[in-house]
Structure formats: structure tokens, C-alpha cells
Scaffold this active site. Structure first.
Site, PDB file in Angstrom:
ATOM      1  N   PRO A  68      -3.930   6.107  65.768  1.00 42.20           N
ATOM      2  CA  PRO A  68      -5.071   6.025  65.889  1.00 42.20           C
ATOM      3  C   PRO A  68      -5.183   7.603  65.345  1.00 42.20           C
ATOM      4  O   PRO A  68      -5.232   8.525  65.881  1.00 42.20           O
ATOM      5  CB  PRO A  68      -5.066   6.597  67.381  1.00 42.20           C
ATOM      6  CG  PRO A  68      -3.368   6.930  67.886  1.00 42.20           C
ATOM      7  CD  PRO A  68      -2.833   6.285  66.670  1.00 42.20           C
TER       8      PRO A  68
ATOM      9  N   CYS B 206      -3.994  15.674  71.831  1.00 42.15           N
ATOM     10  CA  CYS B 206      -4.785  15.741  71.465  1.00 42.15           C
ATOM     11  C   CYS B 206      -5.409  17.633  71.247  1.00 42.15           C
ATOM     12  O   CYS B 206      -5.958  18.528  72.815  1.00 42.15           O
ATOM     13  CB  CYS B 206      -6.429  14.657  72.253  1.00 42.15           C
ATOM     14  SG  CYS B 206      -7.875  15.613  71.173  1.00 42.15           S
TER      15      CYS B 206
ATOM     16  N   ALA C 138      -0.600   9.464  59.240  1.00 43.95           N
ATOM     17  CA  ALA C 138      -2.350  10.180  59.908  1.00 43.95           C
ATOM     18  C   ALA C 138      -2.512   9.896  58.783  1.00 43.95           C
ATOM     19  O   ALA C 138      -3.185   9.332  57.591  1.00 43.95           O
ATOM     20  CB  ALA C 138      -1.838  11.043  61.324  1.00 43.95           C
ATOM     21  N   ARG C 139      -2.578  11.062  58.429  1.00 45.70           N
ATOM     22  CA  ARG C 139      -4.147  12.385  57.544  1.00 45.70           C
ATOM     23  C   ARG C 139      -3.097  11.837  55.975  1.00 45.70           C
ATOM     24  O   ARG C 139      -3.784  11.522  55.431  1.00 45.70           O
ATOM     25  CB  ARG C 139      -3.392  13.655  57.749  1.00 45.70           C
ATOM     26  CG  ARG C 139      -4.638  14.083  58.795  1.00 45.70           C
ATOM     27  CD  ARG C 139      -3.696  16.163  58.869  1.00 45.70           C
ATOM     28  NE  ARG C 139      -2.834  16.015  58.523  1.00 45.70           N
ATOM     29  CZ  ARG C 139      -2.512  17.535  58.148  1.00 45.70           C
ATOM     30  NH1 ARG C 139      -3.641  18.325  57.161  1.00 45.70           N
ATOM     31  NH2 ARG C 139      -1.052  17.691  58.231  1.00 45.70           N
TER      32      ARG C 139
END
Length: 693
Positions: free
Chosen positions: A346, A431, A558-559
Site C-alpha cells: 500500500p 507509518c 514498495a518503492r
């Protein structure tokens, strides 16, 4: 636009009469260094024939001076704007919507002024001639809604109006394509009840009560008496202070609804969360209009105030009746097998629905929506609910939520479980963003294991869907602690846990600690799937992590997917894809088409698509083609030197200048409006010194 893109992809080096775009540069002389020395300095070893001197910025001081002067002017003008009252700003917004550029959606669909049911009370313009006079020229290409059975839902406002065919508008046929391909839209009746705080959460409250996570309840009459006597709700009657943590600390900026008292199942008791004021702009007489994230705002009048006296409604009362025997028994919960599946993480801002569709086409198996805040979902914010949308191509899909307290998260999970079609619900406990951590959510939960336990137990006992969590190794650098909790997380009720190999203090600097991720995977119970996350940028990285630790169920990307979404294809085909600039442009074309289908083909939809395309390009510029490297594969922490591509388009895509990103967007979405500016939300072209040791 297509011709200009083709010319760029075919040409070799920039012509003498046009300055080349500015590529990424580090300012470090790299011509005399060996590839091994460059890798040791975390600089990408680009082949010498493609290297170029770092671009000289002779006017850098002038630019800084101009920027400072400009920012001071903007600051002074901002101060003037801040003096305006909310009523003045609201009046200005209304007047702007009455301008010819904001045509009524109903009138735009039909082309008939009389089709609007609100007539003179409509807050949008009905001036067809004025709208046509100021409307910009149509874009090249076809309307993305041509494949639908009905007409384009944007009608005259569509930027591809010239490609529309004559189709009879059958009742209910508008927006057919979106309805058939996207789900998880916010039900209007549910949104009204959320605004008025009229929804009960019996499953969540029963579970919270059994866990002892509920504070003392107060009846509606008691609340009213307290408000009359003290001018507000007595703070002493909020959550009880206990080890599981349902109490908001002094000075915490979290919304009041983050720490809401219990809601018993009696009909005369209602949820004591503070009411959220419904924006008058959303509830006055108006036509339905698409919001910033493609969600229609409410089309009702505030004169229906009689609903305030109605008793609280359960979520099940809003939904169609179904056979109770078909409901899933807790023992029959469907478990998601993440093993060997390619999981797209996400991703805030860039991990939107069109981008996830691109990744699905390129081989992703599991997708997850952007992180949504529980408080905003419980308040019925349309922009937050838009983050939960799911496309029909996402066959294994989850949503990620973030909250600080067990009651808030449990009620949100029950709401999502009833209202949305998802395969799993992920809770973000890692987060690192300050605004999230300061509210007690995200990685702040890593410092409060008892509250962490309460959140997992409450949610797993509330929802029929599997509950997964995402964590970091710890809060402070050098003080990892997830390994001490990993054995208990499975017993608390989580089906899977994703461990990001960095602490909150590290943010995204330094390399991920995969040895610690392996340690956590080996300590986990057999029924808890552990996924690793951090710095996966090639199929070799994937293979290494899987072979080094067979206990890992899978890895989250992710990245690496932001910079090169075709990483999923590389992993499945076990190869380094030396992708051409033309192939990369085709992927961007797919994103633009998916974006127009999602956000709309009118002026606002085109510019929203452009904005998120530019956000993505701020990451994509970090990719270095395989054919230009002396050492492969590229590492995520390598800084690109100044280099030319194999053609002009490849060089343009390597630029870290926002002006060049805008040039790429103009190839796909036409010219930008006058005065257009863009600054990336995430500074993807900035490299922290710490990550290079």
C-alpha cells in the site's frame, strides 16, 4: 502528441538548436572512478560513453533569490487571504462554481438546460454557450468511456467530445463502465448516518466489552445534560485508563472520535462520539458532482432534519436482506495464502487505483489500497472512502487502515466488513509520518504493546475477513522489538504480519535489516505468515530473501514498484528487462487511460490524472536502464550520475526536473493550463546521506 513521442524515442542525441533536459546528477566526478569504487560510494556505475558533465547552473543564485522573493510575496498574500472569514471563502467558492467553467453535470450529460432537477437553485452554471466558449480544445485520442454501453457520463464536459458517438441515454445507463469495473463506493444512506453519528456497531462493541476495552457508557439524555451544565462532554467519562490503552493523552491532537466510549446494544443508547458537522456545501440543493477522488457528493437538502430524532441504525439495516445461514462462522474464516505471491505494498498518493491496475497488468498478484485513517472513515469523509475503491482486475485485494485505539479500529473494521468487498484488512502499525504518530497511531503503537494487542484482538474478533498488520522493526534506531512480540501476534488473531526492515527513526534511510526480518520469521508461530519488506529492486533480491529464509511467506514490494512497476514481470520471468523508452511510454499511456476512467474525462479529471502521473514520474526518474550500467542490477540506494539515454525520450525520462516531467505529461494529456506548477509531495529525488553509510 503521439508523433512527438515517436520522434523522441527514435532520435539519438539532442539536436544542437534545442537544449537537452537536465538529467539526474550528484555533482560528484565519476569519469575517473572504477565501477567498484562507484558502487562503494553508492553511485550508479553508468557506462562511460553515456556519462555527461553535471549541468552547470550559472543562474542558481538568481533562481534562489527569485524564489525567495516570490515566496515572500506569496507569504504576504497568504496572510491577506487568511484574514477572510469562512463565510467569505464559502461565498467565493459558490461564486466560482456559478462561473461558466463549472457546468452543471446533469446539463453536461444531456445538453438540455431543463434536465437539471434543481433548476435555478442549482449551485452550478447552466450557461451552455459560455461553457463552450471557454472550454479548451479536445485532446487527442478516444474517450475512455467509448467501450461502455451508454453515453459518456461527462457529456459536453468531456475533453474527448469529438469522438463521442450518438447513443440514446437509457435511464440508469450513465457511468456504466465505472459501476461495472469499480466497487466499494460509499453508500449515500450510510454516509448520512455516519455524518449524524447514527450507526451502531454491535459486533465491535460486544468484542470490546468482552475484552474489557470499553469505558463507561452514557445515555443520550445524560450527554445532553452534561452539555447544558458544562458546555461539553465531561472528559472524565471518556475512556477508562488501563493497560490496554483507550485513553487519549493530554495535548494529543487526535480527533475526539479516536477515543469514543462504548455503544451498548439497547435502542436508547447511542454512540457518544462527537458529532461531525456536515458541510453545508455538501448538503444544500445541488447536483451530484464528482469529488477530488472520483466520489460523488451528497445530493440531498438539509431540510430533512427529522432524521435527527430517529434511533441509531445498525449497519445491517442499510444493506439488502441476505440469508443469515450464509454468513461466515468464525471458525470458517477464509485465510489468505500469501506464499510465493507478488505483493504490491500500500503506497500513499502513488498507490492509487490506476497505478495498481498498471501493476496488475505487469504481474502483481496481491494489491492493497492506500492507507485510510479510521477517524475519517467513521466520519463519512468521501475522500477517505475513495481510498477503499477496488477495480475488478484486482482479484486479491485488501484495504489498509490506521487508527490509535481499539474501539476506533474495531468499529472501522466492522463498517468495512459490511460495506466493502475486500479479501483482507491490513492495519498499519508502522507509518512514520509525524502527523500520524502524534495521534498515537502508526509506528507509535510499537511503543505500546498492550494497546497493540487490544487493537489486534478487537479487530480479529469483529471481522469475518482475515486481519493482517504491517510493522517496522521498532521505534528507535538500534532498539528493535518486534522479535519479542512476533510469537504473540499470531495468538492475538492476526493472519499475517509484514515486517519493514527499518525503525521509525530511520524512516527510509539506510538499508533494510533483512537479517532481523529473518529472525522474526523464524520466531513466528506456524499459523502466522511473515512477509518481508524493504529495498527489493530486482528478481535477484527476491530470490535471495526467499532462499536465505524459507520461513518467509513472501515479500512486499514498495518503492521498487514505484520506480519500475515491471519488477513483477522481471520476478516472474526471472530476467533483467532492458526496457526501452517506448515501452515505458506505453506503460504511462496505460496509466493515463486508467486514470481518465477512474477520475473522469472532463477538465478536472484530466488534471487530477496529470497530478498523479507527475507524482509517479518523481519516482520513475530514478530508474537507470539496464543497458547503461556496468554493474547490474541497479540497487535502490544508488544515486544516478549525470548521463544521456540511448535516445532523447530516455534522457527526458531520466530528468529530475519537474519541467521535464510536465513535458512527458503533455505527450499524454495535452498542454497544461496557464499558470500550472507542480511540486512532488514526496521528494523522491532526494537521497539521505545516512543511507550511504
Amino acid at each position: 502528441m503521439a508523433e512527438s513521442a515517436a520522434e523522441l524515442s527514435e532520435s539519438r542525441i539532442f539536436p544542437a538548436d534545442s537544449p537537452p533536459p537536465q538529467p539526474n546528477s550528484t555533482g560528484v566526478p565519476v569519469h575517473n572512478l572504477t565501477p567498484e569504487e562507484l558502487v562503494a560510494k553508492a553511485i550508479a556505475p553508468v557506462k562511460k560513453q553515456f556519462l555527461r558533465p553535471p549541468p552547470t547552473r550559472a543562474n542558481q543564485n538568481d533562481t534562489v533569490k527569485y524564489t525567495n522573493e516570490r515566496s515572500s510575496q506569496q507569504h504576504s498574500s497568504t496572510l491577506v487571504k487568511e484574514k477572510k472569514s469562512k463565510r467569505q471563502l464559502k461565498r467565493e467558492r459558490r461564486q466560482e462554481k456559478k462561473s461558466a467553467s463549472h457546468l452543471c453535470p446533469e446539463v453536461a450529460k444531456s445538453g438540455d438546460v431543463s434536465s437539471c432537477p434543481y433548476k435555478d437553485k442549482c449551485r452550478f452554471s447552466h450557461d451552455l454557450d459560455g461553457f463552450k466558449a471557454q472550454k479548451p480544445d479536445d485532446l487527442e485520442g478516444e474517450c475512455p468511456f467509448l467501450s461502455s454501453e451508454g453515453p459518456c457520463p461527462y457529456g459536453l464536459a468531456c475533453r474527448f467530445l469529438g469522438t463521442h458517438r450518438d447513443v440514446v441515454d437509457v435511464a440508469g445507463s450513465t457511468n456504466t463502465l465505472r459501476k461495472s469495473s469499480e466497487v466499494n463506493g460509499l453508500n449515500k444512506d450510510v454516509q448520512k448516518l455516519l455524518w449524524k453519528n447514527k450507526i451502531k456497531f454491535p459486533k465491535a462493541d460486544a468484542k470490546l466489552k468482552s475484552l474489557g476495552l470499553l469505558g463507561p457508557a452514557k445515555s443520550k439524555m445524560k450527554v445532553m445534560e452534561d452539555k447544558e451544565q458544562e458546555g461539553g462532554v465531561d472528559s472524565n467519562n471518556s475512556h477508562a485508563t488501563n493497560g490496554n490503552g483507550c485513553m487519549k493523552g493530554t495535548g494529543d491532537s487526535v480527533d475526539e472520535s479516536e477515543c469514543s466510549p462504548c455503544v451498548p446494544e439497547e435502542n436508547n443508547i447511542v454512540n457518544d462520539r462527537p458529532l461531525k458537522k456536515a458541510k453545508s456545501e455538501n448538503v444544500e440543493n445541488c447536483c451530484s458532482v464528482e469529488g477530488d477522488n472520483g466520489v460523488s457528493v451528497l445530493e440531498e437538502d438539509t431540510r430533512n432534519n427529522t432524521a435527527d430524532t430517529q434511533p441509531a441504525a445498525k449497519i445491517d439495516d442499510i444493506l439488502p436482506e441476505t440469508d443469515g445461514s450464509l454468513k461466515t462462522h468464525p471458525r470458517e474464516k477464509k485465510l489468505i495464502d500469501f506464499r510465493e505471491k507478488l505483493y504490491l505494498a500500500p503506497l500513499t498518493t502513488v498507490g492509487n487505483l490506476p497505478f495498481r491496475r498498471v501493476c496488475k497488468v505487469l504481474g502483481a498478484d496481491v494489491t492493497c489500497g492506500e492507507m485510510a485513517m479510521c477517524t475519517n472513515l467513521l466520519q463519512g469523509q468521501a475522500s477517505e472512502w475513495a481510498l477503499l475503491r477496488r477495480h475488478s482486475s484486482e482479484d486479491l485485494f485488501g484495504v489498509q487502515i490506521c487508527g490509535a485505539y481499539p474501539d476506533t479500529v474495531a468499529r472501522t473494521v466492522e463498517l468495512i466488513d459490511q460495506q466493502c468487498t475486500v479479501d483482507f484488512i491490513d492495519i498499519n502499525m508502522g507509518c512514520p509520518i509525524d502527523i500520524v504518530v502524534n495521534k498515537g497511531a502508526g509506528s507509535c503503537l510499537l511503543t505500546k504493546p498492550m494497546r497493540m494487542k487490544g487493537v489486534i484482538e478487537a479487530t480479529s474478533g469483529t471481522a469475518d475477513k482475515p486481519i493482517t498488520i504491517k510493522v517496522r522493526t521498532g521505534y528507535f534506531e538500534g532498539k528493535n522489538r518486534i522479535d519479542s512480540l512476533i510469537a504473540d501476534i499470531g495468538t492475538w488473531g492476526a493472519s499475517a504480519v509484514t515486517v519493514h526492515g527499518r525503525t521509525r527513526q530511520q524512516r527510509y534511510s539506510k538499508l533494510a535489516d533483512w537479517d532481523y526480518i529473518y529472525q522474526c520469521a523464524r520466531k513466528a508461530s506456524d499459523d502466522l505468515q511473515v512477509l518481508g519488506n524493504g529495498d527489493i529492486y530486482s528478481y535477484l533480491d527476491w530470490n535471495k530473501h526467499k532462499s536465505d529464509c524459507p520461513e518467509l511467506a513472501s515479500c512486499m514490494i514498495a518503492r521498487g514498484a514505484l520506480i519500475k512497476p515491471w519488477i513483477f514481470t522481471e520476478i516472474k520471468e526471472q530476467r533483467h528487462w532492458d526496457i526501452t523508452s517506448g515501452e515505458r511510454l506505453n506503460i504511462m499511456k496505460d496509466f493515463a487511460r486508467f486514470g481518465l476512467e477512474h477520475w473522469g474525462s472532463d477538465k478536472k479529471g484530466v488534471e487530477t490524472t496529470r497530478h498523479f502521473l507527475l507524482e509517479w514520474l518523481s519516482y520513475a526518474c530514478r530508474y537507470i536502464p539496464v543497458g547503461l550500467l556496468d554493474v547490474i542490477p541497479q540497487r535502490l540506494n544508488w544515486r544516478p550520475p549525470a548521463y544521456y539515454g540511448r535516445d532523447d525520450l530516455e534522457t527526458l525520462m531520466a530528468s529530475d526536473s519537474a519541467a521535464d516531467w510536465i513535458r512527458i505529461s503533455e505527450m499524454l494529456l495535452g498542454k497544461v493550463p496557464d499558470g500550472f506548477t507542480f511540486a512532488p509531495k514526496h521528494k523522491s529525488n532526494a537521497y539521505d546521506r545516512a543511507e550511504n553509510g
